[in-house]
Design a protein around this motif. Structure first.
Motif, PDB file in Angstrom:
ATOM      1  N   LEU A 128       0.650  -0.779   0.259  1.00 11.75           N
ATOM      2  CA  LEU A 128      -0.059   0.488   0.425  1.00 11.75           C
ATOM      3  C   LEU A 128       1.001   1.032   0.118  1.00 11.75           C
ATOM      4  CD1 LEU A 128      -3.301  -0.800   2.670  1.00 11.75           C
ATOM      5  CD2 LEU A 128      -2.804  -1.095  -0.175  1.00 11.75           C
ATOM      6  N   LEU A 129       2.376   1.069   0.015  1.00 12.39           N
ATOM      7  CA  LEU A 129       2.880   1.866   0.207  1.00 12.39           C
ATOM      8  C   LEU A 129       2.620   2.651  -1.291  1.00 12.39           C
ATOM      9  CD1 LEU A 129       6.770   1.136   1.797  1.00 12.39           C
ATOM     10  CD2 LEU A 129       4.722   2.666   2.743  1.00 12.39           C
ATOM     11  N   ARG A 130       3.112   4.360  -1.551  1.00 14.51           N
ATOM     12  CA  ARG A 130       2.537   5.132  -2.950  1.00 14.51           C
ATOM     13  C   ARG A 130       4.057   5.355  -2.884  1.00 14.51           C
ATOM     14  NH1 ARG A 130      -1.822   6.570   0.117  1.00 14.51           N
ATOM     15  NH2 ARG A 130      -0.735   8.453   1.094  1.00 14.51           N
ATOM     16  N   LEU A 131       4.587   5.074  -3.976  1.00 16.12           N
ATOM     17  CA  LEU A 131       6.010   5.836  -4.046  1.00 16.12           C
ATOM     18  C   LEU A 131       5.601   7.452  -5.143  1.00 16.12           C
ATOM     19  CD1 LEU A 131       7.073   2.755  -7.265  1.00 16.12           C
ATOM     20  CD2 LEU A 131       8.259   3.750  -4.933  1.00 16.12           C
ATOM     21  N   VAL A 132       6.893   8.429  -5.002  1.00 14.42           N
ATOM     22  CA  VAL A 132       6.952   9.855  -5.158  1.00 14.42           C
ATOM     23  C   VAL A 132       7.997   9.043  -6.350  1.00 14.42           C
ATOM     24  CG1 VAL A 132       7.458  11.437  -4.434  1.00 14.42           C
ATOM     25  CG2 VAL A 132       6.498  10.232  -3.074  1.00 14.42           C
ATOM     26  N   THR A 133       6.601   9.745  -7.452  1.00 16.18           N
ATOM     27  CA  THR A 133       7.499   9.924  -8.857  1.00 16.18           C
ATOM     28  C   THR A 133       8.468  10.826  -8.699  1.00 16.18           C
ATOM     29  OG1 THR A 133       5.843  11.725  -9.015  1.00 16.18           O
ATOM     30  CG2 THR A 133       5.310   9.313  -9.768  1.00 16.18           C
ATOM     31  N   CYS A 134       9.184  11.034  -9.546  1.00 18.39           N
ATOM     32  CA  CYS A 134      10.145  11.975 -10.025  1.00 18.39           C
ATOM     33  C   CYS A 134      10.035  13.442 -10.072  1.00 18.39           C
ATOM     34  CB  CYS A 134      11.442  11.288 -10.590  1.00 18.39           C
ATOM     35  SG  CYS A 134      12.921  12.497 -10.999  1.00 18.39           S
ATOM     36  N   GLN A 135       9.183  13.377 -10.845  1.00 18.87           N
ATOM     37  CA  GLN A 135       8.965  14.722 -11.561  1.00 18.87           C
ATOM     38  C   GLN A 135       7.801  14.964 -10.138  1.00 18.87           C
ATOM     39  OE1 GLN A 135      10.668  15.819 -14.144  1.00 18.87           O
ATOM     40  NE2 GLN A 135      11.356  14.284 -14.555  1.00 18.87           N
ATOM     41  N   SER A 136       7.664  14.933  -9.658  1.00 21.93           N
ATOM     42  CA  SER A 136       6.492  15.814  -8.816  1.00 21.93           C
ATOM     43  C   SER A 136       6.661  16.725  -7.987  1.00 21.93           C
ATOM     44  CB  SER A 136       6.073  14.572  -7.389  1.00 21.93           C
ATOM     45  OG  SER A 136       7.214  14.122  -6.391  1.00 21.93           O
ATOM     46  N   SER A 137       6.301  17.843  -7.659  1.00 22.68           N
ATOM     47  CA  SER A 137       7.163  18.906  -6.953  1.00 22.68           C
ATOM     48  C   SER A 137       7.025  18.157  -5.574  1.00 22.68           C
ATOM     49  CB  SER A 137       5.959  19.590  -6.092  1.00 22.68           C
ATOM     50  OG  SER A 137       4.136  18.764  -6.002  1.00 22.68           O
TER      51      SER A 137
END
Length: 397
Positions: free
Chosen positions: A75-84
């Motif tokens: 259930l962990l949500r990966l943070v994307t590289c292009q996100s703020s």
């Protein structure tokens, strides 16, 4: 309201203020005695709460932990590289589309840095839900040097993504937090909201404890630094070259005993020894890592129960001039044998990175409050002087 609050704080710069515990979010602080490490317990996991123990570190920017300690990894949500979010994290990097964080190890002389994936999950803080708590996952080997019960490090730096800032931003409360490190038992960690705390014990009214305010220095450095104007032993100022104090003092929740540049340490130890021998103490063989040790001899505890040794004070700037942060026997010496105590300060060498790092032995049983709406730090007297300590858990009115 914000302007009035700032005005109130600045007008109180040289005045003792009363603390009464109404902090909005509270977490426990536990001391692991064998390692002298202080940690808190935080519930993480959307599906099933996973309590994890995390080392408190004033230098780490983003919390990191061994995510295998969580019950629902899927259930962990990966943070994307292009996100703020990723772009705002100090030391960020990329692995394809996934955001990475360079994780510094807070322990050791030469910190090791590795990378871990940045993720988000829900955390529970004082029964309130923090829906998007951002942290990074670390491998098991990253936990080397931490107490066995610890799963990682809770970031508390002055940066953009420490735990306390995530909480205060999510709940739109004053960006501040406070620590009360226990010498034993359970201490407390306040996050945001209140301008005052209620210090135990709770009988006999509000039991006011004086607090003193001083500016935080150079917050952009990523450290909690105080300007140091002078150092005193038994009320006598040390004779020091002014350049020795130019870097100020760094506060640390991972260094167990205050570390001083050699010239500062020698001046402190010399003055302390002179005054200690005058009250009936005798010099004793050293006990590593301590250099200056004493047989207590005729010395004893004073009426407050504190070891009757010379008081050490650090002079820092207040609104109307210098104010003194005083450290008494329980915070200045440590017992190594039945009748032998040692000066609880360590010689850090001639050319250390920082000339003065205030460690946890000195910070125990003080309330220390960091307010980023004013960039001021407040520190109490030793709570032991008020017949209480950090190990008495606060309650709400």
């Amino acid at each position: 309201m914000g302007g009035l609050m700032r005005l109130t704080v600045f007008l109180s710069m040289f005045v003792a203020i009363t603390l009464t515990s109404q902090a909005q979010y509270l977490l426990p602080i536990t001391k692991d005695e064998p390692t002298k490490q202080f940690y808190t317990t935080l519930d993480i996991d959307s599906a099933a709460k996973s309590p994890v123990n995390l080392l408190l570190d004033l230098q780490t920017s983003l919390t990191w932990l061994n995510c295998r300690k969580l019950k629902s990894l899927s259930l962990l949500r990966l943070v994307t590289c292009q996100s703020s979010t990723c772009k705002s994290i100090p030391g960020n990097g990329c692995d394809g589309k996934t955001c990475l964080y360079r994780q510094p190890t807070p322990l050791g002389v030469t910190p090791v840095v590795t990378t871990g994936r940045v993720v988000q999950d829900r955390a529970t803080v004082s029964k309130a839900s923090l829906p998007r708590f951002t942290f990074s996952c670390a491998e098991e080997k990253r936990l080397q040097g931490l107490a066995p019960q610890l799963a990682g490090v809770l970031g508390l730096s002055p940066g953009q993504f420490p735990f306390w800032r995530q909480v205060t931003s999510a709940f739109n409360i004053i960006p501040k937090f406070a620590l009360c490190l226990p010498s034993s038992g359970t201490g407390h960690f306040y996050v945001g909201g209140a301008n005052y705390y209620r210090i135990p014990p709770f009988s006999g009214g509000s039991n006011p404890v004086p607090m003193t305010l001083t500016p935080l220095k150079n917050i952009g450095s990523g450290n909690y630094l105080l300007s140091v104007q002078s150092i005193y032993v038994g009320r006598s100022p040390l004779s020091l070259s002014p350049n020795l104090l130019e870097g100020g003092a760094k506060l640390s929740t991972v260094v167990p005993y205050t570390v001083l540049q050699t010239d500062i340490y020698n001046a402190l130890a010399r003055s302390f020894t002179q005054k200690a021998t005058k009250i009936g103490m005798f010099e004793a063989p050293r006990h590593a890592p301590f250099t200056d040790c004493f047989d207590e001899g005729a010395s004893s505890r004073n009426k407050r129960g504190l070891k009757n040794v010379p008081v050490i004070e650090i002079g820092v700037p207040g609104r109307a001039g210098e104010v003194k942060w005083s450290f008494h026997g329980e915070n200045t010496v440590v017992r190594v044998m039945e009748t032998v105590i040692c000066l609880a300060f360590v010689d850090g060498g001639k050319k250390p990175k920082e000339s003065m790092v205030i460690g946890t032995h000195q910070l125990q049983d003080y309330m220390i409050d960091f307010d980023f709406s004013t960039t001021l730090m407040a520190f109490s007297d030793s709570l032991l002087l008020h017949n209480t300590s950090c190990s008495t858990w606060p309650s709400r009115k």
